[in-house]
Design a protein around this motif. Sequence first.
Motif, PDB file in Angstrom:
ATOM      1  N   ALA A 147       0.834  -1.208   0.000  1.00 38.61           N
ATOM      2  CA  ALA A 147       0.000   0.000   0.000  1.00 38.61           C
ATOM      3  C   ALA A 147       0.864   1.252   0.000  1.00 38.61           C
ATOM      4  CB  ALA A 147      -0.927  -0.014   1.217  1.00 38.61           C
ATOM      5  N   LEU A 148       1.906   1.227  -0.803  1.00 36.66           N
ATOM      6  CA  LEU A 148       2.808   2.367  -0.936  1.00 36.66           C
ATOM      7  C   LEU A 148       2.669   2.948  -2.340  1.00 36.66           C
ATOM      8  CD1 LEU A 148       5.911   0.760   0.795  1.00 36.66           C
ATOM      9  CD2 LEU A 148       4.423   2.541   1.751  1.00 36.66           C
ATOM     10  N   TYR A 149       2.662   4.286  -2.437  1.00 31.03           N
ATOM     11  CA  TYR A 149       2.386   4.981  -3.695  1.00 31.03           C
ATOM     12  C   TYR A 149       3.551   5.910  -4.020  1.00 31.03           C
ATOM     13  CZ  TYR A 149      -2.413   3.483  -2.684  1.00 31.03           C
ATOM     14  OH  TYR A 149      -3.539   2.736  -2.385  1.00 31.03           O
ATOM     15  N   TYR A 150       4.065   5.766  -5.237  1.00 33.78           N
ATOM     16  CA  TYR A 150       5.157   6.638  -5.687  1.00 33.78           C
ATOM     17  C   TYR A 150       4.558   7.729  -6.566  1.00 33.78           C
ATOM     18  CZ  TYR A 150       9.302   8.197  -8.271  1.00 33.78           C
ATOM     19  OH  TYR A 150      10.297   8.951  -8.831  1.00 33.78           O
ATOM     20  N   ALA A 151       4.837   8.990  -6.197  1.00 36.32           N
ATOM     21  CA  ALA A 151       4.254  10.142  -6.889  1.00 36.32           C
ATOM     22  C   ALA A 151       5.277  10.778  -7.819  1.00 36.32           C
ATOM     23  CB  ALA A 151       3.765  11.166  -5.868  1.00 36.32           C
ATOM     24  N   ILE A 152       4.890  10.962  -9.080  1.00 37.24           N
ATOM     25  CA  ILE A 152       5.821  11.578 -10.039  1.00 37.24           C
ATOM     26  C   ILE A 152       5.881  13.090  -9.884  1.00 37.24           C
ATOM     27  CG2 ILE A 152       5.704   9.726 -11.758  1.00 37.24           C
ATOM     28  CD1 ILE A 152       3.602  11.440 -13.226  1.00 37.24           C
ATOM     29  N   GLU A 153       4.921  13.683  -9.153  1.00 38.79           N
ATOM     30  CA  GLU A 153       4.939  15.140  -8.983  1.00 38.79           C
ATOM     31  C   GLU A 153       6.174  15.598  -8.207  1.00 38.79           C
ATOM     32  OE1 GLU A 153       2.303  13.286  -8.361  1.00 38.79           O
ATOM     33  OE2 GLU A 153       0.944  13.894  -9.960  1.00 38.79           O
ATOM     34  N   ASP A 154       6.484  14.895  -7.129  1.00 36.22           N
ATOM     35  CA  ASP A 154       7.610  15.315  -6.291  1.00 36.22           C
ATOM     36  C   ASP A 154       8.547  14.149  -5.973  1.00 36.22           C
ATOM     37  OD1 ASP A 154       6.015  13.838  -4.624  1.00 36.22           O
ATOM     38  OD2 ASP A 154       5.610  15.450  -3.187  1.00 36.22           O
ATOM     39  N   PHE A 155       8.323  12.988  -6.618  1.00 40.38           N
ATOM     40  CA  PHE A 155       9.168  11.787  -6.465  1.00 40.38           C
ATOM     41  C   PHE A 155       9.169  11.263  -5.023  1.00 40.38           C
ATOM     42  CE2 PHE A 155      11.349  14.718  -9.535  1.00 40.38           C
ATOM     43  CZ  PHE A 155      10.717  14.205 -10.653  1.00 40.38           C
ATOM     44  N   SER A 156       8.090  11.526  -4.304  1.00 40.26           N
ATOM     45  CA  SER A 156       7.962  11.046  -2.933  1.00 40.26           C
ATOM     46  C   SER A 156       7.264   9.684  -2.915  1.00 40.26           C
ATOM     47  CB  SER A 156       7.159  12.037  -2.084  1.00 40.26           C
ATOM     48  OG  SER A 156       5.808  12.090  -2.550  1.00 40.26           O
ATOM     49  N   VAL A 157       7.370   8.995  -1.791  1.00 39.57           N
ATOM     50  CA  VAL A 157       6.584   7.787  -1.531  1.00 39.57           C
ATOM     51  C   VAL A 157       5.538   8.151  -0.491  1.00 39.57           C
ATOM     52  CG1 VAL A 157       6.606   5.461  -0.548  1.00 39.57           C
ATOM     53  CG2 VAL A 157       8.427   6.183  -2.107  1.00 39.57           C
ATOM     54  N   ARG A 158       4.282   7.795  -0.784  1.00 39.84           N
ATOM     55  CA  ARG A 158       3.185   8.139   0.114  1.00 39.84           C
ATOM     56  C   ARG A 158       2.677   6.873   0.801  1.00 39.84           C
ATOM     57  NH1 ARG A 158       0.331  13.224  -3.060  1.00 39.84           N
ATOM     58  NH2 ARG A 158       2.338  14.123  -3.679  1.00 39.84           N
ATOM     59  N   ASP A 159       2.617   6.955   2.123  1.00 42.55           N
ATOM     60  CA  ASP A 159       2.320   5.788   2.957  1.00 42.55           C
ATOM     61  C   ASP A 159       1.137   6.129   3.860  1.00 42.55           C
ATOM     62  OD1 ASP A 159       2.303   3.624   4.667  1.00 42.55           O
ATOM     63  OD2 ASP A 159       4.209   4.110   5.636  1.00 42.55           O
ATOM     64  N   TYR A 160       0.068   5.332   3.767  1.00 36.45           N
ATOM     65  CA  TYR A 160      -1.140   5.570   4.559  1.00 36.45           C
ATOM     66  C   TYR A 160      -1.350   4.516   5.642  1.00 36.45           C
ATOM     67  CZ  TYR A 160      -2.439   8.797   0.789  1.00 36.45           C
ATOM     68  OH  TYR A 160      -2.467   9.825  -0.117  1.00 36.45           O
ATOM     69  N   THR A 161      -0.550   3.456   5.650  1.00 40.55           N
ATOM     70  CA  THR A 161      -0.824   2.329   6.552  1.00 40.55           C
ATOM     71  C   THR A 161       0.396   1.865   7.350  1.00 40.55           C
ATOM     72  OG1 THR A 161      -0.309   0.669   4.859  1.00 40.55           O
ATOM     73  CG2 THR A 161      -2.596   1.482   4.954  1.00 40.55           C
ATOM     74  N   GLY A 162       1.482   2.587   7.290  1.00 40.92           N
ATOM     75  CA  GLY A 162       2.699   2.158   7.987  1.00 40.92           C
ATOM     76  C   GLY A 162       3.528   1.180   7.189  1.00 40.92           C
ATOM     77  N   GLY A 163       3.278   1.081   5.914  1.00 38.57           N
ATOM     78  CA  GLY A 163       3.984   0.123   5.074  1.00 38.57           C
ATOM     79  C   GLY A 163       5.453   0.426   4.895  1.00 38.57           C
ATOM     80  N   PHE A 164       5.811   1.719   4.865  1.00 42.58           N
ATOM     81  CA  PHE A 164       7.221   2.064   4.657  1.00 42.58           C
ATOM     82  C   PHE A 164       8.060   1.527   5.807  1.00 42.58           C
ATOM     83  CE2 PHE A 164      10.924   4.881   4.883  1.00 42.58           C
ATOM     84  CZ  PHE A 164      11.378   4.819   3.573  1.00 42.58           C
ATOM     85  N   GLU A 165       7.584   1.690   7.026  1.00 42.67           N
ATOM     86  CA  GLU A 165       8.316   1.179   8.186  1.00 42.67           C
ATOM     87  C   GLU A 165       8.355  -0.344   8.175  1.00 42.67           C
ATOM     88  OE1 GLU A 165       8.381   1.646  13.077  1.00 42.67           O
ATOM     89  OE2 GLU A 165       6.832   2.639  11.871  1.00 42.67           O
ATOM     90  N   ASP A 166       7.246  -0.981   7.768  1.00 42.13           N
ATOM     91  CA  ASP A 166       7.230  -2.445   7.716  1.00 42.13           C
ATOM     92  C   ASP A 166       8.223  -2.974   6.678  1.00 42.13           C
ATOM     93  OD1 ASP A 166       5.405  -2.791   9.733  1.00 42.13           O
ATOM     94  OD2 ASP A 166       3.655  -2.928   8.414  1.00 42.13           O
ATOM     95  N   VAL A 167       8.359  -2.294   5.561  1.00 44.88           N
ATOM     96  CA  VAL A 167       9.341  -2.715   4.556  1.00 44.88           C
ATOM     97  C   VAL A 167      10.746  -2.580   5.122  1.00 44.88           C
ATOM     98  CG1 VAL A 167      10.366  -2.155   2.318  1.00 44.88           C
ATOM     99  CG2 VAL A 167       7.873  -2.263   2.545  1.00 44.88           C
ATOM    100  N   GLN A 168      11.000  -1.481   5.825  1.00 43.20           N
ATOM    101  CA  GLN A 168      12.322  -1.309   6.432  1.00 43.20           C
ATOM    102  C   GLN A 168      12.615  -2.414   7.449  1.00 43.20           C
ATOM    103  OE1 GLN A 168      14.180   1.227   5.043  1.00 43.20           O
ATOM    104  NE2 GLN A 168      12.322   1.378   3.813  1.00 43.20           N
TER     105      GLN A 168
END
Length: 445
Positions: A147-168
Amino acid sequence: MPDQNLLPNPELRVIPRDQHNVSRKDISPNALRVLYRLRDAGFSAYLVGGAVRDLLVGGHPKDFDVATDATPEQVRQQFRNCRLIGRRFRLAHVVFGREIIEVATFRANVDDGSGDRETHEGGRLLRDNVYGTIEDDAVRRDFTANALYYAIEDFSVRDYTGGFEDVQNRLMRLIGDPETRYREDPVRMLRAVRLAAKLDFEIEPATAAPIPTLAPLLSESAPARLFEECLKLFLSGHGVESFLRLERHGLLPALLPESAAAMKANRSGALRRMVLEGLRGTDRRVANDEPVSPAFLFALLLWPAYCRALIALQAQGVHAAEAQRRAADRVTVHQLNMIALPRRFSLPMQEIWLLQSRLSLRQPKRVSRMLAHPRFRAAFDFLCLRLTASDEHADDVAFWREAQQQFGDLVADPDDADASESGEADGAPRKRRRRRRGPPVAAGE
């Protein structure tokens, strides 16, 4: 449909470009075309799911999926090379030669009557085409890592569920109540195992806890889906780890019930050792970019069940050749109730089994005929694999290895058999190659 009260409230965390390693140079140019075209048309669009997850752990995704607020019909208006597919999930496929970029519209969890959703009385989701916001879409996905979203507007990753931390932290965690989500789609239990095996993640304890109890729900899943999931589990280069995790989480008896029972009853562990060695070989072939055969895979996975059925029939006094045929048919039919194994794979699987007894007949007059059999190479490889379980076949292996060295030109081309399995030869006559008959090979020559 999942209970809205059991799903977390989405809280947006934006990970800026300097805090993650996702780069456009690692993203398919065709996926970027889709993202920019949709943005220029006034829609929101993000790279989502497995591609973002894999890039974050340094992987190389093969598939790139896009999520957008454009409906499938609006996506099709933007791309002439687009087709709409699916009933359970309506999707847009944008086709660039051999590459397909899958575009999904943000989906919601609550049906306000404007969408199209159907749920089985047991909680299983049959159709889900209720559209919503990106926040809705994030919490209805299966795992936080997806549930991670990569945005081409600013090249950010958007996380709504804590997925970025879980991947780490290399964790597979379900979004929402695990039991509810598994009942909604039991195949998620297999996906949890497969993705954890692929990524070398651990399944988060609360996500893992219900799996052994709910494993029987797999019988409610479409057999065709389970066949495809088996190919992903065992033919993607991490078959051994997938098998071990299926065992650990109690899923093996639900997926391969007769083989699991046979291995459990086999006190020496020889059958299990053989399966694991075969999966190691398959993983090596995938790593070396060599072809792998679903027929050989299922011959391996169902061999314990075949051996057990064969022993039972022979104990009843059934003649050996008849017992072999009946055991092969019985195991195949029983497994088809769970996994829809196509005939183009089940028939050569049975041939591999039935040829094992013929490989123990080393009469000179049979050698050239056996070498010319289209399944000889697969059957011989399987015989070699059986040495992992028992060395009683060592003489047979040595004999047929020497026979191939002396009369290799007689050995049938396995590509001919593969073409027949895949249907490539249907309707097109194939030239039969003349085979040079050599003198019979005697044992020990």
